[in-house]
Every structure is written in structure tokens, then in C-alpha cells.
Design a protein around this motif. Structure first.
Motif, PDB file in Angstrom:
ATOM      1  N   MET A 133       0.818  -1.209   0.000  1.00 35.65           N
ATOM      2  CA  MET A 133       0.000   0.000   0.000  1.00 35.65           C
ATOM      3  C   MET A 133       0.857   1.267   0.000  1.00 35.65           C
ATOM      4  O   MET A 133       0.646   2.180  -0.786  1.00 35.65           O
ATOM      5  CB  MET A 133      -0.900  -0.027   1.233  1.00 35.65           C
ATOM      6  CG  MET A 133      -1.755   1.191   1.390  1.00 35.65           C
ATOM      7  SD  MET A 133      -3.167   0.779   2.410  1.00 35.65           S
ATOM      8  CE  MET A 133      -3.575   2.339   3.079  1.00 35.65           C
ATOM      9  N   VAL A 138       4.210   9.717  -1.674  1.00 40.54           N
ATOM     10  CA  VAL A 138       3.114  10.394  -0.966  1.00 40.54           C
ATOM     11  C   VAL A 138       3.016   9.890   0.473  1.00 40.54           C
ATOM     12  O   VAL A 138       3.494   8.797   0.790  1.00 40.54           O
ATOM     13  CB  VAL A 138       1.752  10.171  -1.680  1.00 40.54           C
ATOM     14  CG1 VAL A 138       1.707  10.899  -3.005  1.00 40.54           C
ATOM     15  CG2 VAL A 138       1.456   8.700  -1.856  1.00 40.54           C
ATOM     16  N   GLY A 140       2.108   8.067   3.520  1.00 41.56           N
ATOM     17  CA  GLY A 140       1.402   6.822   3.814  1.00 41.56           C
ATOM     18  C   GLY A 140       0.324   7.030   4.861  1.00 41.56           C
ATOM     19  O   GLY A 140      -0.649   6.272   4.927  1.00 41.56           O
ATOM     20  N   SER A 167       6.171  -5.300   3.324  1.00 41.40           N
ATOM     21  CA  SER A 167       6.885  -6.273   4.161  1.00 41.40           C
ATOM     22  C   SER A 167       6.725  -7.681   3.588  1.00 41.40           C
ATOM     23  O   SER A 167       5.617  -8.089   3.226  1.00 41.40           O
ATOM     24  CB  SER A 167       6.349  -6.261   5.597  1.00 41.40           C
ATOM     25  OG  SER A 167       6.529  -4.985   6.152  1.00 41.40           O
ATOM     26  N   GLU A 213      16.149  -1.733  11.207  1.00 42.04           N
ATOM     27  CA  GLU A 213      16.033  -3.133  11.615  1.00 42.04           C
ATOM     28  C   GLU A 213      17.142  -3.964  10.970  1.00 42.04           C
ATOM     29  O   GLU A 213      17.800  -4.772  11.618  1.00 42.04           O
ATOM     30  CB  GLU A 213      14.651  -3.619  11.160  1.00 42.04           C
ATOM     31  CG  GLU A 213      14.180  -4.910  11.733  1.00 42.04           C
ATOM     32  CD  GLU A 213      12.806  -5.274  11.127  1.00 42.04           C
ATOM     33  OE1 GLU A 213      12.216  -4.459  10.381  1.00 42.04           O
ATOM     34  OE2 GLU A 213      12.340  -6.381  11.415  1.00 42.04           O
TER      35      GLU A 213
HETATM   36  C1  FAD Z   1       8.671  -1.897   9.825  1.00 46.21           C
HETATM   37  C2  FAD Z   1       7.644  -1.341   8.871  1.00 46.21           C
HETATM   38  C3  FAD Z   1       6.821  -2.213   8.175  1.00 46.21           C
HETATM   39  C4  FAD Z   1       5.893  -1.714   7.264  1.00 46.21           C
HETATM   40  N1  FAD Z   1       5.132  -2.602   6.538  1.00 46.21           N
HETATM   41  C5  FAD Z   1       4.301  -2.136   5.580  1.00 46.21           C
HETATM   42  C6  FAD Z   1       3.584  -3.055   4.743  1.00 46.21           C
HETATM   43  O1  FAD Z   1       3.683  -4.278   4.882  1.00 46.21           O
HETATM   44  N2  FAD Z   1       2.817  -2.545   3.748  1.00 46.21           N
HETATM   45  C7  FAD Z   1       2.672  -1.208   3.545  1.00 46.21           C
HETATM   46  O2  FAD Z   1       1.959  -0.829   2.635  1.00 46.21           O
HETATM   47  N3  FAD Z   1       3.355  -0.311   4.325  1.00 46.21           N
HETATM   48  C8  FAD Z   1       4.161  -0.734   5.322  1.00 46.21           C
HETATM   49  N4  FAD Z   1       4.876   0.156   6.100  1.00 46.21           N
HETATM   50  C9  FAD Z   1       4.758   1.593   5.862  1.00 46.21           C
HETATM   51  C10 FAD Z   1       3.936   2.303   6.922  1.00 46.21           C
HETATM   52  O3  FAD Z   1       2.609   1.897   6.820  1.00 46.21           O
HETATM   53  C11 FAD Z   1       4.140   3.815   6.725  1.00 46.21           C
HETATM   54  O4  FAD Z   1       5.464   4.115   7.085  1.00 46.21           O
HETATM   55  C12 FAD Z   1       3.168   4.643   7.532  1.00 46.21           C
HETATM   56  O5  FAD Z   1       1.859   4.513   7.029  1.00 46.21           O
HETATM   57  C13 FAD Z   1       3.541   6.146   7.513  1.00 46.21           C
HETATM   58  O6  FAD Z   1       3.636   6.600   6.199  1.00 46.21           O
HETATM   59  P1  FAD Z   1       4.968   7.366   5.701  1.00 46.21           P
HETATM   60  O7  FAD Z   1       6.144   6.552   6.062  1.00 46.21           O
HETATM   61  O8  FAD Z   1       4.768   7.715   4.263  1.00 46.21           O
HETATM   62  O9  FAD Z   1       5.045   8.669   6.577  1.00 46.21           O
HETATM   63  P2  FAD Z   1       4.269  10.038   6.319  1.00 46.21           P
HETATM   64  O10 FAD Z   1       2.828   9.775   6.065  1.00 46.21           O
HETATM   65  O11 FAD Z   1       5.022  10.842   5.343  1.00 46.21           O
HETATM   66  O12 FAD Z   1       4.369  10.698   7.756  1.00 46.21           O
HETATM   67  C14 FAD Z   1       5.615  11.199   8.241  1.00 46.21           C
HETATM   68  C15 FAD Z   1       5.369  11.949   9.519  1.00 46.21           C
HETATM   69  O13 FAD Z   1       4.563  13.077   9.267  1.00 46.21           O
HETATM   70  C16 FAD Z   1       3.788  13.382  10.405  1.00 46.21           C
HETATM   71  N5  FAD Z   1       2.366  13.388  10.053  1.00 46.21           N
HETATM   72  C17 FAD Z   1       1.757  12.669   9.101  1.00 46.21           C
HETATM   73  N6  FAD Z   1       0.437  12.927   9.073  1.00 46.21           N
HETATM   74  C18 FAD Z   1       0.208  13.848  10.024  1.00 46.21           C
HETATM   75  C19 FAD Z   1      -0.953  14.535  10.508  1.00 46.21           C
HETATM   76  N7  FAD Z   1      -2.162  14.283   9.983  1.00 46.21           N
HETATM   77  N8  FAD Z   1      -0.798  15.407  11.532  1.00 46.21           N
HETATM   78  C20 FAD Z   1       0.409  15.651  12.089  1.00 46.21           C
HETATM   79  N9  FAD Z   1       1.540  15.043  11.660  1.00 46.21           N
HETATM   80  C21 FAD Z   1       1.445  14.149  10.663  1.00 46.21           C
HETATM   81  C22 FAD Z   1       4.082  12.299  11.445  1.00 46.21           C
HETATM   82  O14 FAD Z   1       5.073  12.748  12.340  1.00 46.21           O
HETATM   83  C23 FAD Z   1       4.618  11.157  10.590  1.00 46.21           C
HETATM   84  O15 FAD Z   1       5.457  10.276  11.315  1.00 46.21           O
HETATM   85  C24 FAD Z   1       5.788  -0.314   7.054  1.00 46.21           C
HETATM   86  C25 FAD Z   1       6.614   0.553   7.762  1.00 46.21           C
HETATM   87  C26 FAD Z   1       7.540   0.060   8.654  1.00 46.21           C
HETATM   88  C27 FAD Z   1       8.449   0.997   9.375  1.00 46.21           C
END
Ligand code: FAD
Length: 433
Positions: A133, A138, A140, A167, A213
Motif C-alpha cells: 500500500m 506520498v 502513507g 513487508s 532493523e
Molecule cells: C517496519 C515497517 C513495516 C511496514 N510494513 C508495511 C507493509 O507491509 N505494507 C505497507 O503498505 N506499508 C508498510 N509500512 C509503511 C507504513 O505503513 C508507513 O510508514 C506509515 O503509514 C507512515 O507513512 P509514511 O512513512 O509515508 O510517513 P508520512 O505519512 O510521510 O508521515 C511522516 C510523519 O509526518 C507526520 N504526520 C503525518 N500525518 C500527520 C498529521 N495528519 N498530523 C500531524 N503530523 C502528521 C508524522 O510525524 C509522521 O510520522 C511499514 C513501515 C515500517 C516501518
């Protein structure tokens, strides 16, 4: 008065068995780490999985007609608290992420054919899956921004997009891909889920992203997080999982219970870190006494115990509410535990690390690995900030601005009201004077 913190004796027996089994049979595998190939690891795990099946504990998150136990979230939560103590334990019990969440979606939304082809082999341990996903371009945390597109060509769908952090993508047999099917629909009805076999033409798994990790690049190992390009990936109509536009709804149904399991697993990790903290406090001497005699360390121990207890009760309460009233009714409780549980985990592990100094920072103890694990908990499955905002919004719905802008608790205003209401008493007091 149905308010009960006790566990049924039969289930308590199962929990006691799990606690012993995980500690004696699963913990020893952890320290072999990279010495074992994935193949050797699964050979070591297989006989353990057999024992779990014999105890009727296999894939307990699923309903009985799919070979699970239909336990409900409270029992599952208690179970995950034990499984969380070891990274390998969920695999031994058939409910490791992402397969557990994927099997839940398949059970919920899969057609009979999809269940035969994907779900049953997944449950039998013959297939592995991944959930694709998140996209690097963009946020997540706001899935309405997804860019991956699936376009109908009459016979099926053509998927184009770029994902990462899928993952187990590089070891999976199939991927559940979230893609926008109708960009003009309302934001939460734009995306759909598709089952995509990894060997479909156009699926390009370019790497497993090195992370805190696993900082060293490695590819095709269990537990990696894959970056994947989908280039003109053609799948048939049968690939659509659930209704068109139901992607978010399905993702939500996967995330609610998943968050309870995560939080209980984090408590398992916290407990292990806490035990190390307390053990250290009994023998490490500095400045004339053991650490356990220093007030700061005593505070760490007491605060950790209180916070873990609070997180545990909050999580079990969320599970209880979900069992009684369903996931929607428990939304606020789930958001509360997601950010609070992640903080408790982080703080307890951090204190354990601090108390061990250089030893805690080294790989001679598992604390540094727990610390890296704990860091990610604060943003996957919804960052702290998003859950806090969601809780605050829900709470604020129960409030309105006070009439005339005067705070409801304004003492002079309340005093005036009270004087009017109790005027007869005030007069009596005055006349008795
Ligand atoms: C170990 C691990 C396993 C994962 N496994 C999967 C998987 O199997 N499949 C999959 O699809 N994804 C997976 N992910 C991804 C995970 O779902 C995303 O990292 C998560 O949804 C956050 O999205 P992003 O990394 O794009 O951060 P962003 O959405 O860019 O967010 C970054 C930061 O912005 C801030 N922020 C965001 N929104 C807001 C808000 N509304 N208000 C205030 N601050 C905000 C927060 O501080 C946030 O930490 C995994 C991630 C990790 C670390």
C-alpha cells in the motif's frame, strides 16, 4: 455486575503453556539470527508449529470455519502479549504479520475461488503474502493520496504504480495491492484491493529497503521491506478483492484488530525489557550502591510498571469493547492505545537501555534490537500524531462553545446562580447571626 478481570481456567492453562513454550522453544532460535538461513529457520519452526496445532492454537485470529479458534479480541490480546516477547513466536503460531492481516481480509472479502486459491494455502503455511500500500512519493498516513492506478480494460485490470515497505514482498507468493480505481469518487471510495501473484509480468521487486532493523542491504530474506514497481501489470477480474472502491473499508477492518495485537505484543517486548532493567538494578554498582538504590532508577522501575499496567488495561478494554460492540464503536479506544502503547514501549525499552549503558547499546543484549523495533511503532499503522488528532477530534465532538462565551466552570457566574438557588439558606444564616 459483569466486570471481571479474571481469565477462564481453561484458557489460563493455554496461556501458561504458551508462556513456557515460547520461552523454552522459541527464544533460543532468536540468538542464531543470521546464522540460520530462512530455509533452516523454517525447518526449525515446523515441528513447533505442529505442537501449536495440536494444542488448537494455530491461526487463532480466524473464525473456526477457517481453522482458527474464533477467540475474540480479549483472548487474542492475552495470547499476543506472550507471542510478542519473541519476533519468531507469531510465525510459530500462524498469525505473523502481514499474513495474519491478509488472511483476515481474504476471509472477510474473498470469493470462494479466492479463498481456495490463496487463503487456504496461506493458512496451511504453503504460501506467503505481502500487503502493498505505502508509496514513497506520498504520505502513507493519508491513504487518500495514493497514486497507484488500476484501470479496467474490459477483461481485467492494468496496474501501474510504485510502492515501498511492502513487508515480505521479496519472499511472498502473492501481493495484496491497494490501487486507485476511481480517482473521481469520494476520497475513501477511490481505491480497491487486488491479489497479484508476484510472478505476474510487470511486477518488479527492485530491493529490500535497508532499515534500522536491517541496516545492511539484503534481498529475499524473510522480514524484509520491499520496494516494488508495478508496470502495466495485467490481472483478470478475479484479482479484485472485495467490491470495487472498498479498499479503505477493507484496510480499516484489517487495522483495528491488528492494532490491538500490536499493542499487546509491544507489552510482551516491554515486559522483557523491564525484566532486564530490574535485573540490572539488583547487581550493577556505581557510586557506593547498586542501581536499584538510586532514586532515578527506582522511578524508572515504578513508572514503567505503572505505564505498562495502564497500557495493558487500556488495550484489553479496547479489545473488550471491540468484542462487545464491534470495531467502529472501539475506534477511539484503539487510537488511544496505538499512540500510548507505542510510547510506553519506547520509554520502557529506552530506560532498560540507559540502565545497561554500553552493554545495552551493544548487540550482546537484545535491548538495542528492541529499541529499533520500538522506534518504528510510533509511526506505522498510523503515526502518533494522526491517532492523537483522531482521539482529540472524537472527544471534541462531545463539547460545544459555552453560551455567551462564559466558561461553564466560571466561579463568579456559578456563585451568582448558587446565591439565587440557595437564597433561603443564605437568608437563614444571616438571620441566625
Ligand atoms: C517496519 C515497517 C513495516 C511496514 N510494513 C508495511 C507493509 O507491509 N505494507 C505497507 O503498505 N506499508 C508498510 N509500512 C509503511 C507504513 O505503513 C508507513 O510508514 C506509515 O503509514 C507512515 O507513512 P509514511 O512513512 O509515508 O510517513 P508520512 O505519512 O510521510 O508521515 C511522516 C510523519 O509526518 C507526520 N504526520 C503525518 N500525518 C500527520 C498529521 N495528519 N498530523 C500531524 N503530523 C502528521 C508524522 O510525524 C509522521 O510520522 C511499514 C513501515 C515500517 C516501518
Amino acid at each position: 455486575m459483569a466486570w471481571d478481570f479474571s481469565t477462564e481456567p481453561d484458557f489460563q492453562d493455554q496461556l501458561d503453556w504458551m508462556r513456557r513454550f515460547v520461552r523454552e522453544e522459541v527464544w533460543p532460535l532468536e540468538v542464531l539470527g543470521d546464522e540460520l538461513s530462512d530455509d533452516a529457520l523454517f525447518r526449525a519452526i515446523q515441528p513447533l508449529q505442529e505442537q501449536v496445532r495440536e494444542r488448537d492454537l494455530w491461526a487463532a485470529h480466524l473464525p473456526p470455519d477457517l481453522g482458527g479458534q474464533g477467540y475474540g479480541q480479549v483472548k487474542l490480546g492475552l495470547m499476543h502479549e506472550i507471542l510478542g516477547t519473541s519476533l519468531y513466536a507469531p510465525t510459530v503460531f500462524g498469525n505473523q504479520a502481514p499474513d495474519s492481516g491478509n488472511s483476515e481480509i481474504l476471509a472477510l472479502a474473498g470469493t470462494p475461488e479466492q479463498k481456495d486459491r490463496w487463503l487456504h494455502p496461506l493458512l496451511a503455511g504453503d504460501l506467503k503474502s505481502a500487503f502493498s500500500m505505502t508509496e514513497p512519493e506520498v504520505a502513507g498516513s493519508d491513504p487518500t493520496l495514493l497514486r497507484t492506478r488500476a484501470v479496467s480494460d474490459g477483461e481485467g485490470w492494468v496496474i501501474n504504480g510504485h510502492k515501498w515497505y511492502t513487508s515480505n514482498g521479496s519472499v511472498a507468493d502473492f501481493l495484496i495491492v491497494m490501487a486507485v480505481t476511481d480517482p473521481d469518487a469520494r476520497p475513501h471510495q477511490r481505491a480497491s484491493m487486488f491479489i497479484v501473484p508476484v510472478d505476474t509480468e510487470g511486477v518488479d521487486i527492485v530491493r529490500d529497503v535497508p532499515t534500522m532493523e536491517h541496516p545492511e542491504p539484503r534481498f529475499g530474506r524473510y522480514g524484509g521491506h520491499s520496494e516494488i514497481f508495478y508496470r502495466d501489470v495485467r490481472v483478470g477480474q478475479e484479482a479484485l478483492l472485495g467490491a470495487e472502491g472498498a479498499g479503505f473499508l477493507l484496510a480499516q477492518s484489517r487495522l483495528g484488530p491488528g492494532r490491538i495485537h500490536h499493542c499487546m505484543r509491544w507489552l510482551g517486548v516491554s515486559r522483557r525489557a523491564f525484566d532486564m532493567l530490574c535485573e540490572r538494578a539488583t547487581y550493577r554498582e556505581a557510586a557506593g550502591s547498586v542501581l536499584g538504590d538510586k532514586q532515578t532508577v527506582q522511578n524508572w522501575i515504578a513508572d514503567s510498571a505503572a505505564e505498562m499496567q495502564a497500557a495493558r488495561l487500556m488495550t484489553l478494554h479496547a479489545a473488550w469493547k471491540m468484542d462487545r460492540e464491534g470495531p467502529r464503536a472501539a475506534r477511539q479506544e484503539i487510537s488511544l492505545i496505538k499512540f500510548y502503547g507505542a510510547k510506553v514501549l519506547f520509554d520502557v525499552v529506552d530506560r532498560a537501555l540507559q540502565a545497561h549503558g554500553a552493554l545495552g547499546y551493544s548487540t550482546d543484549l537484545p535491548i538495542e534490537q528492541m529499541f529499533r523495533f520500538a522506534r518504528a511503532a510510533r509511526f506505522y499503522d498510523g503515526p502518533d500524531e494522526v491517532h492523537r488528532a483522531s482521539v482529540a477530534r472524537q472527544i471534541l465532538r462531545g463539547y460545544a462553545p459555552p453560551p455567551d462565551g462564559i466558561p461553564s466552570e466560571h466561579v463568579p457566574t456559578r456563585r451568582e446562580d448558587a446565591r439565587r438557588r440557595f437564597a433561603h439558606l443564605l437568608e437563614t444564616v444571616t438571620s441566625n447571626d
